[in-house]
Motif scaffolding. Structure first.
Motif, PDB file in Angstrom:
ATOM      1  N   UNK A  34       0.840  -1.209   0.000  1.00  0.00           N
ATOM      2  CA  UNK A  34       0.000   0.000   0.000  1.00  0.00           C
ATOM      3  C   UNK A  34       0.870   1.253   0.000  1.00  0.00           C
ATOM      4  N   UNK A  35       1.962   1.245   0.767  1.00  0.00           N
ATOM      5  CA  UNK A  35       2.860   2.387   0.806  1.00  0.00           C
ATOM      6  C   UNK A  35       3.469   2.664  -0.564  1.00  0.00           C
ATOM      7  N   UNK A  36       3.890   1.610  -1.256  1.00  0.00           N
ATOM      8  CA  UNK A  36       4.464   1.807  -2.597  1.00  0.00           C
ATOM      9  C   UNK A  36       3.406   2.303  -3.589  1.00  0.00           C
ATOM     10  N   UNK A  37       2.219   1.736  -3.507  1.00  0.00           N
ATOM     11  CA  UNK A  37       1.151   2.158  -4.423  1.00  0.00           C
ATOM     12  C   UNK A  37       0.808   3.629  -4.187  1.00  0.00           C
ATOM     13  N   UNK A  38       0.726   4.043  -2.928  1.00  0.00           N
ATOM     14  CA  UNK A  38       0.414   5.441  -2.644  1.00  0.00           C
ATOM     15  C   UNK A  38       1.550   6.375  -3.067  1.00  0.00           C
ATOM     16  N   UNK A  39       2.795   5.919  -2.936  1.00  0.00           N
ATOM     17  CA  UNK A  39       3.928   6.737  -3.407  1.00  0.00           C
ATOM     18  C   UNK A  39       3.868   6.931  -4.913  1.00  0.00           C
ATOM     19  N   UNK A  40       3.601   5.867  -5.645  1.00  0.00           N
ATOM     20  CA  UNK A  40       3.498   5.957  -7.107  1.00  0.00           C
ATOM     21  C   UNK A  40       2.311   6.830  -7.482  1.00  0.00           C
ATOM     22  N   UNK A  41       1.198   6.684  -6.760  1.00  0.00           N
ATOM     23  CA  UNK A  41       0.004   7.491  -7.046  1.00  0.00           C
ATOM     24  C   UNK A  41       0.306   8.977  -6.883  1.00  0.00           C
ATOM     25  N   UNK A  42       1.022   9.322  -5.797  1.00  0.00           N
ATOM     26  CA  UNK A  42       1.361  10.729  -5.575  1.00  0.00           C
ATOM     27  C   UNK A  42       2.276  11.241  -6.679  1.00  0.00           C
ATOM     28  N   UNK A  43       3.229  10.453  -7.130  1.00  0.00           N
ATOM     29  CA  UNK A  43       4.132  10.879  -8.206  1.00  0.00           C
ATOM     30  C   UNK A  43       3.381  11.069  -9.515  1.00  0.00           C
ATOM     31  N   UNK A  44       2.452  10.150  -9.792  1.00  0.00           N
ATOM     32  CA  UNK A  44       1.682  10.261 -11.042  1.00  0.00           C
ATOM     33  C   UNK A  44       0.762  11.474 -10.984  1.00  0.00           C
ATOM     34  N   UNK A  45       0.126  11.713  -9.843  1.00  0.00           N
ATOM     35  CA  UNK A  45      -0.775  12.861  -9.727  1.00  0.00           C
ATOM     36  C   UNK A  45      -0.025  14.176  -9.849  1.00  0.00           C
ATOM     37  N   UNK A  46       1.172  14.243  -9.290  1.00  0.00           N
ATOM     38  CA  UNK A  46       1.962  15.467  -9.367  1.00  0.00           C
ATOM     39  C   UNK A  46       2.669  15.619 -10.713  1.00  0.00           C
ATOM     40  N   UNK A  47       2.874  14.496 -11.377  1.00  0.00           N
ATOM     41  CA  UNK A  47       3.648  14.524 -12.607  1.00  0.00           C
ATOM     42  C   UNK A  47       5.125  14.734 -12.323  1.00  0.00           C
ATOM     43  N   UNK A  48       5.538  14.487 -11.113  1.00  0.00           N
ATOM     44  CA  UNK A  48       6.912  14.702 -10.686  1.00  0.00           C
ATOM     45  C   UNK A  48       7.569  13.343 -10.473  1.00  0.00           C
ATOM     46  N   UNK A  49       8.474  12.987 -11.357  1.00  0.00           N
ATOM     47  CA  UNK A  49       9.142  11.696 -11.249  1.00  0.00           C
ATOM     48  C   UNK A  49      10.561  11.827 -10.697  1.00  0.00           C
ATOM     49  N   UNK A  50      10.882  12.959 -10.098  1.00  0.00           N
ATOM     50  CA  UNK A  50      12.219  13.155  -9.555  1.00  0.00           C
ATOM     51  C   UNK A  50      12.428  12.249  -8.345  1.00  0.00           C
ATOM     52  N   UNK A  51      13.646  11.760  -8.214  1.00  0.00           N
ATOM     53  CA  UNK A  51      13.970  10.858  -7.117  1.00  0.00           C
ATOM     54  C   UNK A  51      15.179  11.394  -6.355  1.00  0.00           C
ATOM     55  N   UNK A  52      15.138  11.298  -5.043  1.00  0.00           N
ATOM     56  CA  UNK A  52      16.242  11.753  -4.211  1.00  0.00           C
ATOM     57  C   UNK A  52      17.503  10.935  -4.418  1.00  0.00           C
ATOM     58  N   UNK A  53      17.365   9.687  -4.797  1.00  0.00           N
ATOM     59  CA  UNK A  53      18.533   8.834  -4.993  1.00  0.00           C
ATOM     60  C   UNK A  53      19.257   9.161  -6.289  1.00  0.00           C
ATOM     61  N   UNK A  54      18.657   9.980  -7.155  1.00  0.00           N
ATOM     62  CA  UNK A  54      19.244  10.310  -8.459  1.00  0.00           C
ATOM     63  C   UNK A  54      19.477  11.813  -8.567  1.00  0.00           C
ATOM     64  N   UNK A  55      19.912  12.449  -7.498  1.00  0.00           N
ATOM     65  CA  UNK A  55      20.164  13.898  -7.469  1.00  0.00           C
ATOM     66  C   UNK A  55      18.935  14.703  -7.901  1.00  0.00           C
ATOM     67  N   UNK A  56      17.778  14.284  -7.440  1.00  0.00           N
ATOM     68  CA  UNK A  56      16.507  14.934  -7.767  1.00  0.00           C
ATOM     69  C   UNK A  56      16.261  15.030  -9.265  1.00  0.00           C
TER      70      UNK A  56
END
Length: 133
Positions: free
Chosen positions: A80-102
Motif C-alpha cells: 500500500x505504501x508503494x502504491x500510494x507513493x506511485x500514485x502521488x508521483x503520477x498525480x503530481x507529474x513529478x518523477x524526480x527521485x532523491x537517490x538520483x540527485x533529484x
C-alpha cells in the motif's frame, strides 16, 4: 502325650515354616508396594510430560499464527505504501527521485503516454493533486 523328640521336631518345623512365611511377606510385601508406588509415580510423570508437550504444541502453534498474521500485515502495508507513493508521483507529474540527485530515472522519462493514463485510472488519480511538501 507325644514324645519330646516328635514335639520338638514339629515345633521346629512350625517355626521354620513361620519364619519362611514372614521372610516371604517381608521380601515380597513392601517390594510390591514400592513397585506400585514407583509405577504410579512413573505414570504421573508420563502424564505430566504429555500435558507439557501438549501445552508446548499449543503455544508454538499460537506463536506461529501470530507471526504469520504480523508478516501478512507488514507485507500489505509495504505494498500500500508503494502504491500510494506511485500514485502521488503520477498525480503530481513529478518523477524526480532523491537517490538520483533529484532527477527522474531514464526509464521514467521514456514512459509511454498510454501507460501513464492507465496508471492514473488504476491508481484512482482523480481530484486535486497533493502538495509537494
Amino acid at each position: 502325650m507325644a514324645p519330646t523328640g516328635k514335639r520338638q521336631s514339629k515345633l521346629l518345623a512350625g517355626c521354620i515354616l513361620c519364619a519362611a512365611a514372614c521372610a516371604m511377606l517381608c521380601i515380597s510385601g513392601p517390594a510390591q508396594g514400592a513397585r506400585a508406588q514407583v509405577n504410579a509415580l512413573e505414570q504421573q510423570r508420563a502424564e505430566a510430560m504429555q500435558q507439557l508437550q501438549r501445552l508446548y504444541a499449543i503455544v508454538t502453534q499460537y506463536h506461529r499464527n501470530v507471526l504469520t498474521k504480523v508478516i501478512g500485515i507488514l507485507a500489505v502495508k509495504i505494498v500500500v505504501l508503494h502504491v500510494l507513493s506511485v500514485r502521488a508521483r503520477v498525480m503530481l507529474g513529478n518523477m524526480k527521485r532523491g537517490a538520483n540527485n533529484n532527477e527522474p530515472w531514464e526509464e521514467d522519462t521514456r514512459l509511454p503516454a498510454w501507460w501513464a493514463g492507465f496508471m492514473k485510472y488504476f491508481l484512482l488519480c482523480f481530484g486535486p493533486a497533493p502538495s509537494e511538501g
